[in-house]
Each structure stands twice: as C-alpha cells, then as structure tokens.
Motif scaffolding. Structure first.
Motif, mmCIF file in Angstrom:
data_model
loop_
_atom_site.group_PDB
_atom_site.id
_atom_site.type_symbol
_atom_site.label_atom_id
_atom_site.label_comp_id
_atom_site.label_asym_id
_atom_site.label_seq_id
_atom_site.Cartn_x
_atom_site.Cartn_y
_atom_site.Cartn_z
ATOM 1 N N ASN A 1 -36.206 -49.040 72.607
ATOM 2 C CA ASN A 1 -34.909 -48.388 72.402
ATOM 3 C C ASN A 1 -33.756 -49.218 72.954
ATOM 4 O OD1 ASN A 1 -35.196 -48.087 75.126
ATOM 5 N ND2 ASN A 1 -35.478 -45.868 75.096
ATOM 6 N N GLY A 2 -33.965 -50.532 73.082
ATOM 7 C CA GLY A 2 -32.893 -51.403 73.535
ATOM 8 C C GLY A 2 -32.777 -51.531 75.038
ATOM 9 N N THR A 3 -33.736 -50.995 75.785
ATOM 10 C CA THR A 3 -33.671 -51.060 77.246
ATOM 11 C C THR A 3 -34.861 -51.812 77.815
ATOM 12 O OG1 THR A 3 -34.880 -48.986 77.583
ATOM 13 C CG2 THR A 3 -32.473 -48.851 77.304
ATOM 14 N N ALA A 4 -34.683 -52.377 79.008
ATOM 15 C CA ALA A 4 -35.744 -53.131 79.666
ATOM 16 C C ALA A 4 -36.886 -52.217 80.111
ATOM 17 C CB ALA A 4 -35.177 -53.880 80.866
ATOM 18 N N SER A 5 -36.573 -50.992 80.488
ATOM 19 C CA SER A 5 -37.582 -50.104 81.063
ATOM 20 C C SER A 5 -38.652 -49.695 80.062
ATOM 21 C CB SER A 5 -36.915 -48.860 81.652
ATOM 22 O OG SER A 5 -36.214 -48.144 80.637
ATOM 23 N N GLY B 1 -34.349 -46.804 61.982
ATOM 24 C CA GLY B 1 -33.728 -45.728 61.218
ATOM 25 C C GLY B 1 -32.412 -45.282 61.828
ATOM 26 N N LEU B 2 -31.933 -44.129 61.391
ATOM 27 C CA LEU B 2 -30.619 -43.630 61.799
ATOM 28 C C LEU B 2 -30.531 -43.446 63.309
ATOM 29 C CD1 LEU B 2 -27.840 -42.631 60.921
ATOM 30 C CD2 LEU B 2 -28.833 -40.340 60.639
ATOM 31 N N ALA C 1 -35.774 -59.046 72.193
ATOM 32 C CA ALA C 1 -37.111 -58.516 71.947
ATOM 33 C C ALA C 1 -37.353 -58.337 70.455
ATOM 34 C CB ALA C 1 -37.283 -57.186 72.676
ATOM 35 N N ASP C 2 -38.602 -58.465 70.076
ATOM 36 C CA ASP C 2 -38.995 -58.314 68.677
ATOM 37 C C ASP C 2 -39.031 -56.835 68.294
ATOM 38 O OD1 ASP C 2 -39.683 -59.224 66.202
ATOM 39 O OD2 ASP C 2 -41.789 -59.574 66.669
ATOM 40 N N TYR C 3 -38.959 -56.572 66.996
ATOM 41 C CA TYR C 3 -38.995 -55.195 66.500
ATOM 42 C C TYR C 3 -39.282 -55.230 65.003
ATOM 43 C CZ TYR C 3 -34.259 -56.722 65.351
ATOM 44 O OH TYR C 3 -33.190 -57.448 64.891
ATOM 45 N N VAL D 1 -27.961 -49.794 67.797
ATOM 46 C CA VAL D 1 -28.595 -50.111 69.074
ATOM 47 C C VAL D 1 -29.177 -51.520 68.999
ATOM 48 C CG1 VAL D 1 -30.360 -49.489 70.754
ATOM 49 C CG2 VAL D 1 -29.107 -47.697 69.521
ATOM 50 N N GLN D 2 -28.609 -52.444 69.770
ATOM 51 C CA GLN D 2 -29.095 -53.816 69.771
ATOM 52 C C GLN D 2 -30.444 -53.886 70.483
ATOM 53 O OE1 GLN D 2 -29.516 -56.878 68.437
ATOM 54 N NE2 GLN D 2 -27.277 -57.131 68.545
#
Length: 846
Positions: free
Chosen positions: A822-826, A768-769, A760-762, A774-775
């Motif tokens: 936040n790195g999750t699908a949901s 940040g920290l 996913a794009d970001y 977190v991938q």
C-alpha cells in the motif's frame, strides 16, 4: 687442425651475426592498462617470434640490429613498433593495444555485431576477461556489470545463481542475452536463469552490453538492451591454468583450463571444468555446482573453418522464495540472513524451496570466406534442459506463523513432525508432500548470415534465424514425507490417482514454440561518417498440448498453432568530428509477439483471442570523447512501450475463474547516462559512471469491459497506474572506481556503487481505484564499497597470482528487492542484500 680452427671461428661469427641482442617489453590493454597474456610478438618478415606471459611480458632474441615488431592479439588492432638491437638487452617498455571488435568475427556469429568504437552508433560498455577474473570472485555472473550505466543487478532471494539483471528499467524478459551471438532467453517467457551459466566466467573473453536498440541484426531486438558473452575459442594460446578459491560461508571453487593453441594441422582445442560449493550467505541456501566447457576448432583452408563449442553447468541450490516484512528481519535472531523456506528431517538439511537444473548448449559454427568481398557465417545449435524448482503440495504447514512445526516463526521447519502425522494417516495417504515443478526443454536453432561489400563504402548483410522449441511442464512428487502415497486429482484421465515418488501430479503439459525470422542491413562507412539501416521480420508460433486438464478424447487438449507476426526497422549514424570527438544517433520501431503465458490463459488451452503485439519506439543521442588518457561517453535515450502484455483475472457466472487481455497499458523509459575512464599514469586507472532514469507508467486504463465465453459482460476493469514509477530497478545509479599498481606485480582496487530512486515492485493490473494515486514504496538508497588486491609472482617456474576481494566492505545494511502493498515500508515484503563477504583465490598458469 687449422681447418678446425677456422671452422670454430666461423661458427662464432655466425652465432654473433644471428644474436645481435634481446628485445623485451610489456603488452597492455589500451583502455584498462591490464596486462595481455598470450599476445603474439613477431619480427616482421620472419617467423622469429614469442608470446607474452601472464604479466604481458615478452623476451625475443633477434639477429638483426634493427627492424620492426608486429604485435597482435585477438580482439585488438595489430600494432607495429620499431626496434634497435646492437648486442645486450633493449627494453621497449609498455606497448598499448587498442580494442578492435571487428577482429572477433572468428569467434562469434556475425548476427550480433560487436560494436566498434567511434563507428557503431549505439550506447555500449565492454568488460574484458581480466576484469571478470579479478573482480567477480563469489559474486553472481551478472554482478560484473553493476558499475555499467543503466544496469541494475541484485541477487534476488540470495540463492546461488538467483541473480536478476535489469537494463534501463526492463527486466530480463526484455533484455536479450546471448552467448557467442546465440540467444539464451527462454523461448516461452524470455527469462534468463543465471544458475544455468555459472561456469562461464572461467572461459569468457569479453562481455559487451549494448543498451537500447543495439547492433544485433536478429529479427526482433530486445527492449532494454543486449548482453553478449563471448567465450574463448581459437584465440586461446597454448597452455592453461588451475584455480583455487575460498571464501565466506564455506565457499570453495576448483577448476582448470587447458588449450592446445592453433596446431600446425589447423586444429585447436580448449577445455575447462570447475566445481563450486558452499553454504550461502542466506540461511538454507546450500549449493553445489559444476561447469564444463569444450571448444574444438578446425581451420580447413584459407576459406573454410569450423568451430564446435559445448558447455553447461549442472547445479542444485537452496532458495529463499518468500520475502518477509522489514520487522520480521529485525525480530529474527538471524537478521538479514533469515530464510523460512528450509527445514530438517531426521537430522538432515532439507530445502523446501530449491532449484536444480542442467542446460547444456552445443554450437557448431561454419565460417566461409567466399571471396575478398563476401563471406557466409552459419551457426546451428541445440540445447537440452532438465530440472526444476521445489516446493510443497497438499496442506500448507510451512507458514511462518504455524508454530506447530517451528520452534519460533523464523526457525527451520521440523519436518519430522509432518512425517509422523503422515504416517499416522495410514491408508489415507500423505496430506503434505514435497514436489518439484519441472520445466524440461529441447531447443534447436540455426542462424545464417551473408555479408558482401557492394562498394568500397557500402556493405550488405542479410540472413535467417530459425528456432524450434518444445517445453515439457509437470509436477513431480519428490518426497512423501513419511506417507505411503498421495492422492492427486490433477489428471482428468485418472482422478483419485494413487501417486508415489517420481510420479507426475497436479499438471502435465507441453508447449511448442516456433520462430522464423529474416533480417537485412545496409552499412555505409567513409572517412568520418558511418551509418546503417536495418529491417527485420519474424513469425512466432505457439501451440499447447495438455495431458491432465482434458480427457484423452477431448479435441481441445491440443491447440492449433497461434501465430504472431513481428517486425522491426532501425537506423543510426556516427560522425567523428575530429580525432577526439564523435556524435551518434539511432532510432527504431518494432513490434514483438506476446509471451506464451499471455496467449494461453489460466494454465490451460484457453486461447487469449485479444493478445496483441507489444509496440516499442526508441531513440537515442550520444557523444564520445577520446584521448590517450581519457575516454568519455554521454548518451540520452527515450523508449516508448505501448500495449505491454497485461492480463486480469475475473470470475465467471458459474464460479470458475478466467483471464482476459487488457490493451492500452503503456510505459515511458527515458534517461541520461555518462561513463568515463581516466588514466593519468600507467599505474593508475579511474572509472566512473552515472545513470539517471525516469521510468513511469503513462496512463490509467479504465472502463475495460470483460466478457465471458458466452459474450456476457461479467466485469469492468479499471487500472490506475498513471505516473507510477516502474518497480524493482534503481532509476539512479552511480559508480566510482580505481585501480593502482602499488608495486610492479601488485594492483589494488577500490569500487563504490550507489543505487537510489528504487521503487518496490507491484502488479499494474492490481492497482484499482483503492490504490489510485498511491505511489509504490521507495526503498532507501544505499552505497557499497568493494576492495580487491591482485598479486602476481613466479612459483616453481610458473606464473601465478593471488586474488582477494571483499564485497560490501563496511557491512552496510540495504534492501535490494521489495514487493509493494500500500505504498508504505511497514507492509512491503522485502529481500535484504548480502552483508560483508570475501574470496581469496590462487591461479597457476602453465
């Protein structure tokens, strides 16, 4: 009477002498096996000739018992074959022509340099007109490249022309797109909007994709690669065609092409036009588009020729701008077609987020053969763009959870309720309106390239590249939604402006971009070795004039020119080990100016004094293998991208917001690509490719101190991106395809495309920290099947064809674009790709 008898006998013998027989045959492309209509077949040393029909067939009456045929076709190497004719018919069967990119110099400016097989040391893929016309159908134009190594294409939100092309992990801002060697990337932000070029597929003769450094001699090359679309020109033979296509969701297309061919007086003209409309696979994405193309060429004499090309594609279409959660698509009755960005007013469809644009382009080419060793090619061009994208201003009543204006959270917006509310406000004016963000422009440019042979083996090429661009940006009020006016405070010179439909609101500014570049290249070619060294330099200047953010008397409303010097150096070599094997290598370094939005921050004249050139180093190795049945290309690459333009926002002590530049944001793109074509028989063609990339951000950037205008430290920035995968481009792709001539006039096609390792794009500056380590969320891999059929036949004395395509044959459900949270699908916001779609079309040639 006797005299008449002898005369008749003499005429009979003369007729026999001049009609020894008929030669027939078929001309096909040596790589794809596709028929080549319009190829010239001439008896050597005579003017007796013919051209091939739609099926690549020719028939030629000859007067001699034996001789040689000379077969030629623009973009291919001329071929000679012997024949023997002693009465009756003699069928020479299939003759294959091999591509010769250097033969296309007549229809493109030489600054681009189409790659020549086993000579130009770059990774290249070429898609010809036959494949475009049979496979494209209702797909977006860049989707014809989806089986090309290193290329990833999606339809974005699913609107007409909203496709997105990425190459080796770089988005369109970092991929140079050209039409006949002329750049089309936006001068301010580098973006390519494919809806502006929707009609090009009807008149395209070749699309060539050069990955990595490429062979372009323009002053600053792209990072990911270069795509050049070569249109029909003076190569068009006399004749034309009409096309009719229909498909799912009301898709219809009608069009024609007409060409005079090269006339005896040296003039040639080609015109084409089409209309395309439909509802769109995604809800609320209705579209209507037109396209036109005109080329007028004149061969003045053996040394001079002119070619004028004009084309454009005015269109309007609904869009899906807002991604949704995966659960949203699962909940909605409309499934993957769900779109929350449209509604109805008084029973009429209204697209809240739409797009409308017209970007005509005119190119005048002059080709001058100075001598046997030297030539000069000059192109001057102009583009005038008008249009923009829709949205709303004022109170946001369009959120999916605002059930005051929807029957449910995914239903269309009931604009009649908003109309009633605005009417009830009376003299207070509308509180919610529809508007369009306009982005008009005027663009002028010239490219001139001089080439001369210093020796039999060394050629010197040099030239200049000049561009001038003015962009006009403003918000236009398009619908008051029942109110009498809208109060706008965007203009500092007219606070409390009583705005009505057609007025400018919110912002109004002009951006100016200038470009001056020069380039020089030395090419060496002898026996099995070819090599080049290229140097280029450019100056990019930016200037901004803001009519709304500053009062008329404020000297800061107009900036001075801000200039950036860029340069590049690259070289490469190809060596043919033998008739089948070759190897190549290239290496290069260049610095590129930041885009306009990195120079002027906060949509104001806030000059980013810390803006730096982006720095790119690239190297590549390649291997090629050629036989009459198999073509194979393998290459590995490494591209280092340093000081990628990155800005962060911060709050000043007075509560206002500002932005600052952050240096040291670096990325590494590396990978391996394999592409193959195999023709075990004349009827069967197999293709395949695999591309494996490793595209990652290399380093964290921490402890960056941010100062305000008074040099007071207001923030300290940390960006944690080390090891994160570059987003929104599948890093592993695979394709396998085949076409088989089941009957002499019928061809069946099957293609499979796989995409995986897609993250996913970001926004890197937002990691940040709290997001350290977190991938980004990895989207599920997917594979799609497409099937097609082409049938050729005679119709009322004309050559005709039927062409059918089914895309995503098994209606696979897949995600093409996502925005990470936040790195999750949901929590990821996504677009789903289209389900099963189809087109059926007919083409009549005359």
């Amino acid at each position: 009477m006797r005299k008449m008898y002898f005369t008749i006998v003499a005429l009979l013998f003369t007729a026999i002498a001049f009609s020894q027989g008929t030669i027939t045959g078929t001309i096909v492309d040596g790589d794809s096996g596709e028929f080549l209509p319009g190829a010239n077949v001439v008896v050597k040393g005579t003017i007796n000739g013919a051209t091939t029909d739609f099926d690549g067939k020719y028939s030629l009456n000859v007067s001699q018992s034996s001789g040689t045929l000379v077969i030629s076709y623009i973009g291919y190497k001329t071929k000679e074959i012997s024949f023997t004719a002693t009465g009756g018919k003699s069928d020479l069967g299939r003759t294959t022509l091999e591509a010769d990119a250097s033969a296309l110099d007549e229809v493109i400016v030489t600054t681009y340099s189409l790659a020549i097989d086993r000579k130009t040391p770059v990774a290249v893929s070429t898609i010809k007109a036959a494949e475009i016309q049979t496979k494209l159908g209702s797909q977006e134009f860049p989707e014809i490249l989806k089986s090309t190594p290193g290329v990833f294409v999606t339809r974005g939100g699913g609107g007409f022309g909203d496709a997105s092309l990425r190459m080796r992990g770089f988005n369109s801002e970092n991929v140079a797109v050209m039409i006949n060697g002329i750049p089309v990337n936006d001068m301010e932000n580098g973006v390519v909007y494919w809806s502006n070029w929707s009609g090009l597929s009807d008149v395209t003769s070749t699309v060539q994709v050069q990955r990595g450094l490429g062979a372009s001699k323009l002053a600053v090359p792209s990072i990911g690669g270069t795509m050049n679309i070569v249109t029909k020109s003076t190569d068009a033979v006399k004749g034309g065609n009409v096309i009719m296509t229909t498909g799912n969701n009301g898709y219809t297309k009608y069009g024609f092409t007409l060409s005079t061919g090269m006339l005896e007086n040296g003039w040639a003209t080609t015109i084409a036009a089409s209309k395309t409309s439909g509802q769109g696979f995604v809800d609320g994405t209705e579209f209507l588009g037109y396209s036109y193309f005109l080329n007028i060429a004149k061969k003045i004499n053996d040394n001079h020729s002119l070619s004028l090309t004009a084309f454009g594609a005015p269109q309007t279409h609904g869009q899906r701008q807002n991604r949704l959660l995966i659960d949203d698509f699962r909940t909605s009755e409309r499934g993957i077609k769900t779109n929350t960005d449209y509604g109805y007013k008084n029973g009429q469809f209204v697209s809240i987020e739409d797009n409308f644009y017209h970007k005509p382009k005119m190119i005048l080419n002059h080709f001058w053969t100075i001598s046997d060793k030297s030539n000069l090619t000059t192109s001057v061009y102009a583009s005038f763009g008008t249009g923009g994208g829709g949205g709303f201003s004022g109170v946001n009543k369009f959120g999916k959870y605002n059930l005051n204006y929807r029957d449910d959270e995914f239903a269309p917006v009931n604009l009649d309720i908003i109309v009633d509310e605005n009417k009830a406000l009376g003299l207070a004016g509308s509180e919610t309106i529809l508007r369009a963000s306009r982005n008009n422009h005027r663009w002028f440019g010239a490219i001139s390239t001089y080439s001369t042979a210093l020796t039999d083996n060394i050629e010197l090429i040099g030239g200049v590249d000049i561009r001038s661009y003015k962009g006009e940006h403003f918000t236009e009020l398009t619908d008051l939604l029942g109110g009498e006016f809208f109060i706008d405070n965007g203009d500092q010179n007219n606070p409390g402006n009583i705005a009505r439909v057609g007025d400018k609101i919110s912002y109004y500014d002009e951006g100016f971009t200038s470009w001056l570049g020069a380039f020089a290249q030395v090419e060496y070619s002898k026996d099995n070795l070819s090599a080049f060294v290229s140097l280029a330099a450019s100056n990019t200047g930016y200037k901004r004039l803001d009519y709304f953010s500053y009062v008329n008397t404020d000297p800061e409303r107009e900036t001075d020119w801000i200039n950036f010097f860029g340069y590049s150096g690259k070289g490469g070599a190809n060596y043919n080990l033998d008739e089948k094997n070759n190897v190549f290598a290239n290496i290069g370094y260049f610095e590129r100016a930041p885009f306009n939005n990195a120079v002027f921050l906060n949509f104001r004249n806030d000059i980013n004094a810390g803006a730096e050139n982006q720095k790119i180093f690239s190297a590549e190795l390649g291997y090629g293998f050629r036989t009459s049945e198999l073509k194979l290309d393998l290459n590995v690459y490494r591209t280092q991208w340093n000081d990628r333009t990155e800005t962060v926002s911060f709050q000043n002590q007075d509560g206002t917001f500002n932005s600052a530049n952050v240096l040291g944001v670096n990325a590494l793109h590396q990978g391996v690509e394999l592409e193959a074509q195999y023709r075990p028989t004349d009827k069967l063609r197999l293709t395949g490719m695999i591309s494996i990339g490793d595209w990652t951000w290399q380093n964290d950037v921490t402890g960056v101190k941010i100062f305000d205008d008074q040099q007071v430290e207001v923030d300290e920035v940390d960006i944690y991106i080390a090891g994160l995968k570059v987003g929104n481009s599948a890093q592993t792709t695979f394709a396998l395809g085949g076409s088989y001539e089941v009957l002499e006039s019928t061809t069946l096609r099957l293609d499979y495309n796989y995409a995986g390792n897609n993250y996913a794009d970001y926004d890197p500056s937002a990691r940040g920290l709290s997001a350290a380590g977190v991938q980004a969320w990895e989207m599920p891999a997917y594979g799609l099947f497409d099937v097609g059929l082409t049938h050729r036949f005679d119709f009322g004395g004309f050559k005709a064809s039927l062409n059918a395509n089914v895309y995503n044959l098994f209606n696979s459900e897949y995600i093409t674009d996502a925005r990470d949270s936040n790195g999750t699908a949901s929590t990821a916001l996504v677009y789903f790709g289209a389900g099963t779609t189809y087109t059926v079309g007919a083409k009549l040639n005359f």
